[in-house]
Design a protein around this motif. Structure first.
Motif, PDB file in Angstrom:
ATOM      1  N   GLU A 175       6.492 -10.085   3.847  1.00 19.88           N
ATOM      2  CA  GLU A 175       6.785  -9.207   1.731  1.00 19.88           C
ATOM      3  C   GLU A 175       8.040 -10.303   1.879  1.00 19.88           C
ATOM      4  OE1 GLU A 175       3.848  -6.877   3.835  1.00 19.88           O
ATOM      5  OE2 GLU A 175       5.889  -7.194   4.443  1.00 19.88           O
ATOM      6  N   VAL A 188       4.683  -8.998  -4.317  1.00 18.19           N
ATOM      7  CA  VAL A 188       4.383  -8.719  -2.703  1.00 18.19           C
ATOM      8  C   VAL A 188       4.067  -6.628  -2.559  1.00 18.19           C
ATOM      9  CG1 VAL A 188       5.416  -9.783  -1.771  1.00 18.19           C
ATOM     10  CG2 VAL A 188       6.719  -8.018  -2.427  1.00 18.19           C
ATOM     11  N   PRO A 190       1.803  -4.452  -3.267  1.00 18.38           N
ATOM     12  CA  PRO A 190       0.204  -4.174  -2.988  1.00 18.38           C
ATOM     13  C   PRO A 190       0.250  -4.395  -1.636  1.00 18.38           C
ATOM     14  CG  PRO A 190      -0.759  -5.536  -4.008  1.00 18.38           C
ATOM     15  CD  PRO A 190       0.895  -6.288  -4.229  1.00 18.38           C
ATOM     16  N   GLN A 191       0.785  -5.131  -0.742  1.00 22.26           N
ATOM     17  CA  GLN A 191       1.759  -5.262   0.427  1.00 22.26           C
ATOM     18  C   GLN A 191       2.206  -4.927   1.006  1.00 22.26           C
ATOM     19  OE1 GLN A 191       1.008  -7.708  -1.777  1.00 22.26           O
ATOM     20  NE2 GLN A 191       1.206  -9.820  -0.319  1.00 22.26           N
ATOM     21  N   LEU A 192       4.136  -4.316  -0.037  1.00 23.57           N
ATOM     22  CA  LEU A 192       4.770  -3.301  -0.270  1.00 23.57           C
ATOM     23  C   LEU A 192       4.358  -2.020   0.116  1.00 23.57           C
ATOM     24  CD1 LEU A 192       8.104  -3.150   1.003  1.00 23.57           C
ATOM     25  CD2 LEU A 192       8.108  -2.980  -1.611  1.00 23.57           C
ATOM     26  N   ARG A 194       1.368  -0.433   1.000  1.00 24.97           N
ATOM     27  CA  ARG A 194       1.209  -0.339   2.436  1.00 24.97           C
ATOM     28  C   ARG A 194       1.624  -0.129   3.377  1.00 24.97           C
ATOM     29  NH1 ARG A 194      -1.282  -3.604   6.366  1.00 24.97           N
ATOM     30  NH2 ARG A 194      -2.720  -2.712   7.444  1.00 24.97           N
ATOM     31  N   LYS A 195       2.522  -1.261   2.836  1.00 18.03           N
ATOM     32  CA  LYS A 195       3.678  -1.395   4.387  1.00 18.03           C
ATOM     33  C   LYS A 195       4.260   0.087   4.712  1.00 18.03           C
ATOM     34  CE  LYS A 195       3.508  -5.673   7.576  1.00 18.03           C
ATOM     35  NZ  LYS A 195       4.303  -6.183   7.289  1.00 18.03           N
ATOM     36  N   THR A 336       5.499  -3.643  14.140  1.00 17.50           N
ATOM     37  CA  THR A 336       3.640  -3.281  13.812  1.00 17.50           C
ATOM     38  C   THR A 336       3.358  -3.111  14.844  1.00 17.50           C
ATOM     39  OG1 THR A 336       3.483  -5.837  12.362  1.00 17.50           O
ATOM     40  CG2 THR A 336       1.753  -4.944  12.615  1.00 17.50           C
ATOM     41  N   GLU A 346      -2.250   5.948   7.977  1.00 19.03           N
ATOM     42  CA  GLU A 346      -2.698   5.551   6.394  1.00 19.03           C
ATOM     43  C   GLU A 346      -3.829   6.740   6.240  1.00 19.03           C
ATOM     44  OE1 GLU A 346      -5.390   2.321   7.094  1.00 19.03           O
ATOM     45  OE2 GLU A 346      -2.987   0.826   6.452  1.00 19.03           O
TER      46      GLU A 346
END
Length: 351
Positions: A175, A188, A190-192, A194-195, A336, A346
């Protein structure tokens, strides 16, 4: 509070190291035509408040007033969310439209380096090669300030949360690289989100803090605003008192809101503040138009990382942070977690 601390940090650094003191620019030699027209927006406090309310829905969408667009977007998004299944077709249509708009923006941004080259060439031709030295000094000083800010301020906050700052940077490396390449923190989002949910922060906290933080908590931009303002004043031989500098910081605290996602948005904020305060000629911004892209890299990096740290702090404050999950993710070699753990995180975040 961090935005204020960032502005005061830039203010102190610029006063100590005096990056613009070697230019000696004559104000009469400046050309205001080199400053973007949009830089004159929100020039006064009343104009800033008035810009929150658009005359019409379509006017906010098609216009270039960021704050009114943000306000309409929030109201429209809340209404769309409350509509439920009835609003689903419209949601899909908006997503498809956003893909098209971002593609068009990508085409427009391709020739932007040519404009940057012309602006920088004009400064060098007018003020000589010495101007490159001072502009380079500003870039180096700003970069060093960003590094110290990340290590000291953000590092201390993460230490207080008993988590690793470098682990967080490793976890968000994709990101951060995307943000650096696009010069936009919104790219970034949406990705942030989720992370950070994978990290163990509750979805309600992430869903509120990240979008609002990208509009109201721009630490990197805050550092640059005060440093660039004093650089321009020093370059023109204008001695700003501490009272004038603090007034300038107060105005920036208002005008700096709502510029997230715009490449070079801090430059527009800087111009708005210069116009509102009146101590520095607006045409002085032509001195730094050519290098604005370079500091933008540091601004967007701290903006993304700072909002990630802020989300962790709010998550712990609201007792909605799984500290063990966060430590496990941040201290892993790959930063990860395995797929099974991702799914579990999630599901837990969605509770």
């Amino acid at each position: 509070m961090l935005s204020l601390a960032s502005m005061l940090t830039g203010l102190v650094v610029a006063n100590i190291f005096q990056p613009g003191s070697g230019l000696h620019v004559d104000p009469s030699s400046l050309n205001a035509d080199e400053v973007p027209r949009t830089a004159t927006e929100h020039a006064t406090f009343t104009g800033f408040v008035s810009s929150l309310i658009s005359a019409s829905l379509l006017g906010a969408i098609t216009g270039d007033a960021i704050l009114s667009a943000l306000m309409v977007s929030i109201v429209f998004g809340v209404a769309l969310n409350m509509a439920g299944e009835e609003g689903a077709p419209l949601t899909r249509g908006i997503k498809a439209l956003s893909d098209v708009v971002f593609r068009i923006v990508g085409w427009v941004m391709r020739p932007a380096p040519l404009g940057t080259f012309g602006a920088l060439a004009t400064v060098v031709a007018t003020y000589g090669a010495e101007s490159l030295k001072q502009l380079g000094y500003l870039i180096i000083l700003f970069t060093a300030t960003c590094v110290v800010y990340v290590l000291v301020v953000l590092g201390a906050i993460m230490w207080a949360c008993r988590l690793s700052l470098f682990g967080l940077m490793r976890f968000l490396k994709a990101e951060l690289l995307v943000a650096l390449s696009t010069c936009s923190s919104e790219a970034v989002l949406p990705q942030l989100v989720r992370k950070l949910e994978i990290l163990g922060i509750g979805r309600p906290v992430v869903g509120i803090v990240i979008p609002s933080g990208f509009s109201f908590n721009l630490d990197g931009s805050a550092v640059y605003l005060t440093m660039a303002s004093l650089f321009l004043a020093q370059a023109m031989g204008i001695d700003l008192s501490w009272q004038q500098q603090l007034i300038m910081v107060g105005v920036m605290m208002l005008t700096s809101k709502g510029t997230a996602g715009i490449a070079g948005g801090a430059f527009i904020v800087l111009a708005s503040t210069v116009t509102a305060v009146g101590h520095i000629p607006l045409a002085a911004l032509s001195l730094i138009v050519g290098i604005d892209r370079i500091p933008n890299e540091g601004r967007v990096f701290i903006n993304v990382l700072g909002n990630a740290v802020a989300t962790i702090v709010i998550g712990e404050w609201e007792k909605d942070l799984d500290t063990e999950q966060a430590r496990k993710v941040l201290h892993s070699r790959t930063a990860t977690p395995p797929r099974g753990e991702v799914e579990t995180a999630e599901v837990g975040a969605g509770k």
